[in-house]
Design a protein around this motif. Sequence first.
Motif, PDB file in Angstrom:
ATOM      1  N   ALA A  30      47.785 -21.119  32.903  1.00 52.08           N
ATOM      2  CA  ALA A  30      46.517 -21.461  33.552  1.00 52.08           C
ATOM      3  C   ALA A  30      46.682 -21.559  35.074  1.00 52.08           C
ATOM      4  N   THR A  31      47.806 -22.073  35.530  1.00 52.36           N
ATOM      5  CA  THR A  31      48.067 -22.175  36.978  1.00 52.36           C
ATOM      6  C   THR A  31      48.193 -20.800  37.604  1.00 52.36           C
ATOM      7  N   ALA A  32      48.947 -19.912  36.961  1.00 51.99           N
ATOM      8  CA  ALA A  32      49.099 -18.544  37.478  1.00 51.99           C
ATOM      9  C   ALA A  32      47.743 -17.839  37.510  1.00 51.99           C
ATOM     10  N   HIS A  33      46.959 -18.022  36.462  1.00 46.74           N
ATOM     11  CA  HIS A  33      45.633 -17.400  36.407  1.00 46.74           C
ATOM     12  C   HIS A  33      44.730 -17.951  37.518  1.00 46.74           C
ATOM     13  N   TYR A  34      44.725 -19.239  37.710  1.00 50.91           N
ATOM     14  CA  TYR A  34      43.894 -19.894  38.723  1.00 50.91           C
ATOM     15  C   TYR A  34      44.206 -19.365  40.126  1.00 50.91           C
ATOM     16  N   HIS A  35      45.488 -19.193  40.404  1.00 52.91           N
ATOM     17  CA  HIS A  35      45.915 -18.736  41.731  1.00 52.91           C
ATOM     18  C   HIS A  35      45.989 -17.215  41.833  1.00 52.91           C
ATOM     19  N   ASP A  36      45.628 -16.526  40.739  1.00 56.29           N
ATOM     20  CA  ASP A  36      45.688 -15.066  40.683  1.00 56.29           C
ATOM     21  C   ASP A  36      47.054 -14.569  41.159  1.00 56.29           C
ATOM     22  N   ALA A  37      48.091 -15.228  40.634  1.00 54.66           N
ATOM     23  CA  ALA A  37      49.468 -14.916  41.024  1.00 54.66           C
ATOM     24  C   ALA A  37      50.239 -14.435  39.802  1.00 54.66           C
ATOM     25  N   PRO A  38      51.071 -13.407  39.977  1.00 48.93           N
ATOM     26  CA  PRO A  38      51.890 -12.980  38.846  1.00 48.93           C
ATOM     27  C   PRO A  38      52.918 -14.052  38.489  1.00 48.93           C
ATOM     28  N   LEU A  39      53.190 -14.146  37.217  1.00 48.75           N
ATOM     29  CA  LEU A  39      54.114 -15.147  36.696  1.00 48.75           C
ATOM     30  C   LEU A  39      55.382 -14.444  36.243  1.00 48.75           C
ATOM     31  N   SER A  40      56.518 -14.827  36.788  1.00 49.72           N
ATOM     32  CA  SER A  40      57.797 -14.263  36.362  1.00 49.72           C
ATOM     33  C   SER A  40      58.339 -15.115  35.216  1.00 49.72           C
ATOM     34  N   THR A  41      58.535 -14.477  34.058  1.00 47.30           N
ATOM     35  CA  THR A  41      58.968 -15.220  32.885  1.00 47.30           C
ATOM     36  C   THR A  41      59.741 -14.326  31.928  1.00 47.30           C
ATOM     37  N   ALA A  42      60.573 -14.961  31.124  1.00 44.26           N
ATOM     38  CA  ALA A  42      61.243 -14.281  30.021  1.00 44.26           C
ATOM     39  C   ALA A  42      60.703 -14.804  28.697  1.00 44.26           C
ATOM     40  N   ASP A  43      59.717 -15.688  28.746  1.00 42.84           N
ATOM     41  CA  ASP A  43      59.123 -16.282  27.551  1.00 42.84           C
ATOM     42  C   ASP A  43      58.334 -15.217  26.790  1.00 42.84           C
ATOM     43  N   SER A  44      58.774 -14.903  25.576  1.00 43.29           N
ATOM     44  CA  SER A  44      58.148 -13.826  24.811  1.00 43.29           C
ATOM     45  C   SER A  44      56.691 -14.123  24.475  1.00 43.29           C
ATOM     46  N   ALA A  45      56.344 -15.380  24.261  1.00 44.08           N
ATOM     47  CA  ALA A  45      54.953 -15.726  23.952  1.00 44.08           C
ATOM     48  C   ALA A  45      54.045 -15.467  25.148  1.00 44.08           C
ATOM     49  N   ILE A  46      54.517 -15.804  26.346  1.00 47.07           N
ATOM     50  CA  ILE A  46      53.717 -15.564  27.554  1.00 47.07           C
ATOM     51  C   ILE A  46      53.630 -14.068  27.830  1.00 47.07           C
ATOM     52  N   LEU A  47      54.741 -13.348  27.671  1.00 46.86           N
ATOM     53  CA  LEU A  47      54.730 -11.901  27.887  1.00 46.86           C
ATOM     54  C   LEU A  47      53.755 -11.225  26.923  1.00 46.86           C
ATOM     55  N   SER A  48      53.762 -11.659  25.680  1.00 52.00           N
ATOM     56  CA  SER A  48      52.855 -11.099  24.678  1.00 52.00           C
ATOM     57  C   SER A  48      51.401 -11.437  25.023  1.00 52.00           C
ATOM     58  N   TYR A  49      51.158 -12.666  25.423  1.00 51.96           N
ATOM     59  CA  TYR A  49      49.809 -13.106  25.788  1.00 51.96           C
ATOM     60  C   TYR A  49      49.277 -12.305  26.978  1.00 51.96           C
ATOM     61  N   ALA A  50      50.146 -11.938  27.893  1.00 55.31           N
ATOM     62  CA  ALA A  50      49.739 -11.212  29.098  1.00 55.31           C
ATOM     63  C   ALA A  50      49.200  -9.822  28.772  1.00 55.31           C
ATOM     64  N   THR A  51      49.578  -9.259  27.632  1.00 54.94           N
ATOM     65  CA  THR A  51      49.070  -7.926  27.276  1.00 54.94           C
ATOM     66  C   THR A  51      47.559  -7.947  27.089  1.00 54.94           C
ATOM     67  N   GLY A  52      46.991  -9.121  26.862  1.00 51.85           N
ATOM     68  CA  GLY A  52      45.541  -9.257  26.762  1.00 51.85           C
ATOM     69  C   GLY A  52      44.836  -9.215  28.106  1.00 51.85           C
ATOM     70  N   GLY A  53      45.619  -9.236  29.191  1.00 53.80           N
ATOM     71  CA  GLY A  53      45.051  -9.125  30.531  1.00 53.80           C
ATOM     72  C   GLY A  53      44.619 -10.426  31.169  1.00 53.80           C
ATOM     73  N   TYR A  54      44.900 -11.554  30.522  1.00 51.12           N
ATOM     74  CA  TYR A  54      44.444 -12.823  31.083  1.00 51.12           C
ATOM     75  C   TYR A  54      45.307 -13.295  32.245  1.00 51.12           C
ATOM     76  N   VAL A  55      46.578 -12.940  32.219  1.00 51.87           N
ATOM     77  CA  VAL A  55      47.496 -13.367  33.277  1.00 51.87           C
ATOM     78  C   VAL A  55      48.437 -12.207  33.603  1.00 51.87           C
ATOM     79  N   GLN A  56      48.797 -12.093  34.880  1.00 52.54           N
ATOM     80  CA  GLN A  56      49.735 -11.066  35.315  1.00 52.54           C
ATOM     81  C   GLN A  56      51.147 -11.624  35.168  1.00 52.54           C
ATOM     82  N   VAL A  57      52.047 -10.820  34.625  1.00 49.79           N
ATOM     83  CA  VAL A  57      53.418 -11.289  34.471  1.00 49.79           C
ATOM     84  C   VAL A  57      54.405 -10.249  34.973  1.00 49.79           C
TER      85      VAL A  57
END
Length: 93
Positions: A30-57
Amino acid sequence: MAPIETAIAIDSVRLPGEFHADPVARFIVATAHYHDAPLSTADSAILSYATGGYVQVIDAMTWHRFQIAQVTDKTIRSIKFLFQFAFLILGAG
């Protein structure tokens, strides 16, 4: 560190689509989305969620491999240069 905004807190419990219940991960997304900033992560759940276009990773593991490849390439070029330089110096003598 980004400040805690009320909108981020609200957004973290209203993320669209399917996302796991980990409150920290939800808050980070939610913080990354709010700031329209890409999120660097190795978390597979976040990476998978990002494919929906809600957050840049940025896939941290892919980035890490890319960085290693660049360092390796630079190292190899440096070694080649040193050998060529040594050959010129020793060959001139």
